[in-house]
Design an enzyme around this catalytic site. Structure first.
Site, PDB file in Angstrom:
ATOM      1  N   PHE A 121     -18.294   0.578 -28.541  1.00 42.58           N
ATOM      2  CA  PHE A 121     -17.131   0.478 -27.656  1.00 42.58           C
ATOM      3  C   PHE A 121     -16.334   1.767 -27.773  1.00 42.58           C
ATOM      4  CE2 PHE A 121     -14.455  -2.931 -25.590  1.00 42.58           C
ATOM      5  CZ  PHE A 121     -15.505  -3.574 -24.968  1.00 42.58           C
ATOM      6  N   GLN A 234      -1.192   0.004 -21.239  1.00 40.25           N
ATOM      7  CA  GLN A 234      -2.577   0.472 -21.105  1.00 40.25           C
ATOM      8  C   GLN A 234      -3.130   0.169 -19.718  1.00 40.25           C
ATOM      9  OE1 GLN A 234      -6.065  -1.325 -23.451  1.00 40.25           O
ATOM     10  NE2 GLN A 234      -5.859   0.737 -24.248  1.00 40.25           N
ATOM     11  N   HIS A 236      -6.491   0.078 -18.044  1.00 38.63           N
ATOM     12  CA  HIS A 236      -7.921   0.092 -18.354  1.00 38.63           C
ATOM     13  C   HIS A 236      -8.629   0.848 -17.238  1.00 38.63           C
ATOM     14  CE1 HIS A 236     -11.971  -1.323 -19.105  1.00 38.63           C
ATOM     15  NE2 HIS A 236     -11.577  -1.937 -20.202  1.00 38.63           N
ATOM     16  N   LEU A 250     -11.080  -7.136 -14.361  1.00 35.47           N
ATOM     17  CA  LEU A 250     -11.656  -6.215 -15.343  1.00 35.47           C
ATOM     18  C   LEU A 250     -13.178  -6.111 -15.296  1.00 35.47           C
ATOM     19  CD1 LEU A 250     -10.402  -4.566 -17.775  1.00 35.47           C
ATOM     20  CD2 LEU A 250     -11.618  -6.199 -19.179  1.00 35.47           C
ATOM     21  N   GLU A 253     -15.627  -2.740 -20.875  1.00 34.01           N
ATOM     22  CA  GLU A 253     -16.106  -1.486 -21.440  1.00 34.01           C
ATOM     23  C   GLU A 253     -17.533  -1.663 -21.985  1.00 34.01           C
ATOM     24  OE1 GLU A 253     -12.704   0.130 -23.329  1.00 34.01           O
ATOM     25  OE2 GLU A 253     -13.905   1.029 -24.903  1.00 34.01           O
ATOM     26  N   ARG A 309      -9.401   4.812 -23.617  1.00 34.87           N
ATOM     27  CA  ARG A 309      -9.096   4.329 -22.272  1.00 34.87           C
ATOM     28  C   ARG A 309      -8.074   5.197 -21.545  1.00 34.87           C
ATOM     29  NH1 ARG A 309      -8.917  -2.143 -23.701  1.00 34.87           N
ATOM     30  NH2 ARG A 309     -11.174  -2.328 -23.826  1.00 34.87           N
ATOM     31  N   HIS A 380      -3.604  -3.439 -17.988  1.00 36.35           N
ATOM     32  CA  HIS A 380      -4.435  -4.322 -18.789  1.00 36.35           C
ATOM     33  C   HIS A 380      -3.751  -4.880 -20.023  1.00 36.35           C
ATOM     34  CE1 HIS A 380      -8.136  -5.886 -20.371  1.00 36.35           C
ATOM     35  NE2 HIS A 380      -8.112  -5.102 -21.434  1.00 36.35           N
ATOM     36  N   ARG A 415      -4.449   1.414 -27.427  1.00 31.47           N
ATOM     37  CA  ARG A 415      -5.281   0.464 -28.172  1.00 31.47           C
ATOM     38  C   ARG A 415      -6.759   0.734 -27.917  1.00 31.47           C
ATOM     39  NH1 ARG A 415      -8.000  -4.454 -26.955  1.00 31.47           N
ATOM     40  NH2 ARG A 415      -7.199  -4.471 -24.819  1.00 31.47           N
TER      41      ARG A 415
HETATM   42  C1  LIG Z   1     -10.294  -9.569 -18.711  1.00 31.80           C
HETATM   43  C2  LIG Z   1      -9.888  -9.187 -20.102  1.00 31.80           C
HETATM   44  C3  LIG Z   1     -10.846  -8.836 -21.039  1.00 31.80           C
HETATM   45  C4  LIG Z   1     -10.479  -8.492 -22.338  1.00 31.80           C
HETATM   46  N1  LIG Z   1     -11.454  -8.170 -23.250  1.00 31.80           N
HETATM   47  C5  LIG Z   1     -11.091  -7.904 -24.527  1.00 31.80           C
HETATM   48  C6  LIG Z   1     -12.089  -7.646 -25.530  1.00 31.80           C
HETATM   49  O1  LIG Z   1     -13.286  -7.702 -25.269  1.00 31.80           O
HETATM   50  N2  LIG Z   1     -11.692  -7.377 -26.782  1.00 31.80           N
HETATM   51  C7  LIG Z   1     -10.377  -7.326 -27.126  1.00 31.80           C
HETATM   52  O2  LIG Z   1     -10.085  -7.060 -28.287  1.00 31.80           O
HETATM   53  N3  LIG Z   1      -9.414  -7.577 -26.204  1.00 31.80           N
HETATM   54  C8  LIG Z   1      -9.737  -7.875 -24.932  1.00 31.80           C
HETATM   55  N4  LIG Z   1      -8.758  -8.137 -24.008  1.00 31.80           N
HETATM   56  C9  LIG Z   1      -7.355  -8.215 -24.451  1.00 31.80           C
HETATM   57  C10 LIG Z   1      -7.139  -9.546 -25.147  1.00 31.80           C
HETATM   58  O3  LIG Z   1      -7.865 -10.555 -24.510  1.00 31.80           O
HETATM   59  C11 LIG Z   1      -5.663  -9.946 -25.157  1.00 31.80           C
HETATM   60  O4  LIG Z   1      -4.890  -8.866 -25.581  1.00 31.80           O
HETATM   61  C12 LIG Z   1      -5.473 -11.089 -26.122  1.00 31.80           C
HETATM   62  O5  LIG Z   1      -6.315 -12.146 -25.784  1.00 31.80           O
HETATM   63  C13 LIG Z   1      -4.030 -11.571 -26.177  1.00 31.80           C
HETATM   64  O6  LIG Z   1      -4.015 -12.689 -27.023  1.00 31.80           O
HETATM   65  P1  LIG Z   1      -2.663 -13.373 -27.454  1.00 31.80           P
HETATM   66  O7  LIG Z   1      -3.024 -14.495 -28.360  1.00 31.80           O
HETATM   67  O8  LIG Z   1      -1.701 -12.374 -27.917  1.00 31.80           O
HETATM   68  O9  LIG Z   1      -2.091 -13.967 -26.103  1.00 31.80           O
HETATM   69  P2  LIG Z   1      -2.806 -14.746 -24.927  1.00 31.80           P
HETATM   70  O10 LIG Z   1      -4.213 -15.079 -25.172  1.00 31.80           O
HETATM   71  O11 LIG Z   1      -2.455 -13.899 -23.774  1.00 31.80           O
HETATM   72  O12 LIG Z   1      -2.029 -16.126 -24.907  1.00 31.80           O
HETATM   73  C14 LIG Z   1      -0.664 -16.196 -24.602  1.00 31.80           C
HETATM   74  C15 LIG Z   1      -0.233 -17.644 -24.658  1.00 31.80           C
HETATM   75  O13 LIG Z   1       1.177 -17.703 -24.531  1.00 31.80           O
HETATM   76  C16 LIG Z   1       1.523 -18.693 -23.577  1.00 31.80           C
HETATM   77  N5  LIG Z   1       2.842 -18.358 -23.046  1.00 31.80           N
HETATM   78  C17 LIG Z   1       3.256 -17.216 -22.466  1.00 31.80           C
HETATM   79  N6  LIG Z   1       4.557 -17.310 -22.132  1.00 31.80           N
HETATM   80  C18 LIG Z   1       4.966 -18.544 -22.533  1.00 31.80           C
HETATM   81  C19 LIG Z   1       6.200 -19.246 -22.454  1.00 31.80           C
HETATM   82  N7  LIG Z   1       7.294 -18.712 -21.916  1.00 31.80           N
HETATM   83  N8  LIG Z   1       6.243 -20.496 -22.932  1.00 31.80           N
HETATM   84  C20 LIG Z   1       5.160 -21.081 -23.473  1.00 31.80           C
HETATM   85  N9  LIG Z   1       3.972 -20.468 -23.581  1.00 31.80           N
HETATM   86  C21 LIG Z   1       3.883 -19.206 -23.111  1.00 31.80           C
HETATM   87  C22 LIG Z   1       0.402 -18.635 -22.582  1.00 31.80           C
HETATM   88  O14 LIG Z   1       0.358 -19.794 -21.800  1.00 31.80           O
HETATM   89  C23 LIG Z   1      -0.782 -18.504 -23.533  1.00 31.80           C
HETATM   90  O15 LIG Z   1      -1.105 -19.769 -24.055  1.00 31.80           O
HETATM   91  C24 LIG Z   1      -9.112  -8.487 -22.702  1.00 31.80           C
HETATM   92  C25 LIG Z   1      -8.147  -8.841 -21.761  1.00 31.80           C
HETATM   93  C26 LIG Z   1      -8.526  -9.189 -20.470  1.00 31.80           C
HETATM   94  C27 LIG Z   1      -7.470  -9.544 -19.470  1.00 31.80           C
END
Ligand SMILES: Cc1cc2nc3c(=O)[nH]c(=O)nc-3n(C[C@H](O)[C@H](O)[C@H](O)COP(=O)(O)OP(=O)(O)OC[C@H]3O[C@@H](n4cnc5c(N)ncnc54)[C@H](O)[C@@H]3O)c2cc1C
Length: 602
Positions: A121, A234, A236, A250, A253, A309, A380, A415
């Site tokens: 990656f 970021q 992407h 998306l 990568e 990126r 992203h 990142r």
């Molecule tokens: C298409 C895509 C592919 C990706 N691929 C990768 C990868 O291969 N490897 C990698 O390392 N990263 C990847 N990323 C980035 C990574 O997925 C995210 O940065 C990461 O999943 C964020 O996780 P998190 O637990 O911080 O929040 P999230 O998984 O974003 O969860 C947030 C949670 O908070 C809740 N929430 C938000 N606001 C409120 C509120 N006001 N009240 C109650 N609940 C709320 C939401 O409902 C959700 O449940 C990717 C991102 C995308 C979009």
């Protein structure tokens, strides 16, 4: 008087993505009563969309990898603005967190001898991403939610937190509403973990889903916590460009990790033209060597498509601006070419990138085993977030913790792909552990009834008045941020953006919604607007303050790095007067042992 249901917990986790679930598991295993709130359904958080994998120096594919190389790659990728202690903990602890996930039932792709397979990656020196095809996030969230439910966490689905509650400076819980009936809910808790993900919906073109309106960032800011690194958004490099209905989605990568190459309309691999000095020694200078790297040749260097990126996105913008882009304003990503090198190339692509194959087939009628994809930058991820203590994840507000994308520090100015999923596991666990400890060591708190009344009153304001549709304000905000605080930034554009944001705030105060409180999308958008506007202003002010180009921030008016600016972060917080205070804070000196690690890896 507002009516609401009340729930009591020791630890309240806001967000059910990877960070929130991992925090909930840890707090539960410490004997806490844990409540988890999610804006959508359990299993639908952003984390489920993650494709490429989890970065962890397991050394299963290349034994030269170890935590020191991972630490050094992360710091270099973040242009040394990272919180070095977080980067150290992350690199040291990620392998253990991945193995633990496996022990809880996650099924990873395998090496021939049965170990977790790892892929190349961008910015990672060795193959490092543990993955499940291109559906790693799905496997991760499935495993964490199964485990979390068994540990006894209680989940409140389709609930949105509107405000954090405080008792004499300490966190006391949260107040929100449930989408289905529109009823208010009060959650009392001695410690709160924010795990609400990103801010992508502040921009027009984004890979993020509707939930990512910067809620956690804004909630923390309003509660008095500082945010850092918010100028670093970021973009992407490879989002889908065509057709317009799917613009921004998306393209992992992982496509480039499997040998995909980027070309301009002349068919030229333009990334070979511009290799940054600090990556030159590690980057292939010819196509043949780049190909060998993707096929596991340990003596080859990575192709420039796997540079960081920020750099790849800027090179794409340059090609398009200078008239060498694809018909719809991007460039071409070609994985089909590998068939000329691999006899079973088409089957290999379908096996290693099944979601990408289906995504393009179904949404754009393109067979990626035969045709090139058109791609361009998409908003992203936000590197910035709540400032936390590296070891405990506690913010400036006692009892308020943050982990995952809504916390700042680990990634610095940029990142590396794969470092988010490992971030969620490492710091989700730490946040849960220290939130539990805080809840045990500190007594009961009580929620302030005036604060609750005020939050309920404000939430209901858009009903029963004449005014603008909230979707129009959201649309104009996204256009503004895309055009004036996007990939390429300039002082005058961002000053205009501040004026524009001020006007949008006035409009947001007057939006009106029709109907009742049950599943009312217009009402929810009206409520999200406050958070989007707050984070947009924070991003803009921080980007104005950083008068240099570094990582994800590219200032056309300050195109170079500035050594002094590169030694500080930019914390933003709310003053008691309500004003937004933007300051500079020098980075802590890195210990000599870590400096040596970086020097050794150069
Ligand atoms: C298409 C895509 C592919 C990706 N691929 C990768 C990868 O291969 N490897 C990698 O390392 N990263 C990847 N990323 C980035 C990574 O997925 C995210 O940065 C990461 O999943 C964020 O996780 P998190 O637990 O911080 O929040 P999230 O998984 O974003 O969860 C947030 C949670 O908070 C809740 N929430 C938000 N606001 C409120 C509120 N006001 N009240 C109650 N609940 C709320 C939401 O409902 C959700 O449940 C990717 C991102 C995308 C979009």
């Amino acid at each position: 008087m507002a009516e609401y249901q009340t729930h009591d917990y020791d630890v309240l986790v806001i967000g059910a993505g990877g960070a929130g679930l991992r925090a909930a598991i840890e707090a539960s295993s410490n004997g806490m009563r844990v409540g988890v709130i999610t804006k959508s359904l359990l299993g639908k958080a952003h984390t489920v969309m993650a494709e490429g994998g989890i970065a962890a120096a397991l050394s299963n594919v290349d034994e030269r990898d170890n935590w020191k190389v991972h630490f050094s790659d992360t710091m270099r990728g973040g242009q040394y603005l990272n919180n070095w202690r977080m980067a150290e903990l992350h690199a040291r602890e990620a392998p253990e967190r991945v193995r633990e996930l496996e022990a809880w039932g996650a099924l990873f792709d395998r090496t021939k001898d049965g170990r977790i397979l790892q892929r190349n990656f961008g910015g990672h020196r060795y193959p490092r991403l543990a993955h499940v095809g291109d559906r790693t996030g799905l496997e991760m969230i499935r495993t964490l939610q199964d485990h979390g439910i068994h540990m006894g966490m209680e989940v409140h689905m389709e609930c949105t937190v509107l405000t954090l509650l405080k008792d004499d400076g300490r966190i006391a819980g949260a107040f929100g509403y449930e989408r289905e009936r529109g009823r208010f809910l009060l959650f009392r808790a001695r410690a709160v973990v924010l795990a609400t993900g990103g801010i992508g919906r502040a921009y027009k073109i984004t890979s993020n889903s509707w939930e990512y309106t910067g809620d956690g960032h804004a909630l923390a800011y309003e509660a008095g916590a500082s945010l850092i690194d918010m100028e670093f958004v970021q973009f992407h490099p490879t989002g889908m460009i065509w057709p317009p209905s799917v613009r921004g989605i998306l393209v992992t990568e992982g496509v480039r990790g499997e040998g995909g190459v980027l070309k301009n309309k002349e068919g030229r691999r333009f990334l070979f033209d511009d290799i940054p000095e600090n990556y030159r020694a590690q980057t292939a200078d010819n196509e043949e060597e780049g190909w060998r790297y993707t096929q596991g040749d340990r003596n080859a260097r990575r192709p420039p498509e796997l540079l960081t990126r920020d750099h790849v996105a800027r090179c794409i913008v340059r090609e398009v601006r200078e008239g060498r882009g694809s018909p719809h304003g991007g460039v071409f990503l070609d994985i089909a070419w590998i068939k000329s090198r691999l006899p079973d190339g088409a089957a290999h692509i379908r096996r290693k990138l099944p979601s990408m194959y289906h995504q393009f087939k179904q949404l754009a009628d393109i067979d990626i085993t035969e045709q090139q994809m058109e791609v361009g930058p998409t908003t992203h991820y936000v590197m910035g977030g709540v400032r936390v203590d590296a070891d405990t994840q506690m913010s400036d507000v006692p009892g308020l913790f943050a982990a995952g994308e809504c916390a700042g520090g680990l990634h610095g100015a940029n990142r590396l792909g794969g470092n988010s999923l490992s971030d969620l596991l490492v710091f989700g666990k730490r946040a849960g552990e220290y939130a539990a400890r805080f809840a045990k060591e500190n007594g009961e708190v009580s929620a302030n009834p005036d604060q609750i009344e005020e939050a309920a009153r404000r939430a209901l304001e858009p009903f029963g008045r004449e005014g603008e549709n909230p979707y129009h304000v959201q649309h104009d905000l996204q256009e503004l941020m895309q055009d004036q605080v996007g990939i390429v930034r300039r002082e005058e554009d961002m000053q205009r953006a501040l004026d524009g944001l001020h006007a949008l705030k006035q409009r947001a105060c007057r939006v009106a919604v029709a109907g009742n409180r049950e599943y009312n999308g217009g009402w929810h958008t009206a409520l999200d607007l406050r958070n989007l506007l707050t984070v947009s202003e924070i991003i803009t002010r921080a980007a104005l303050e950083r008068k240099e180009s570094r990582g994800a921030q590219f200032r056309e008016d300050y195109p170079s790095k500035n050594e002094e600016a590169g030694r500080s972060t930019i914390p933003v917080r709310k003053q008691p007067s309500g004003e937004m205070l933007v300051t500079r804070q020098p980075l802590k000196e890195m210990p000599v042992e870590l400096q040596q690690v970086i020097a050794e890896m150069k």
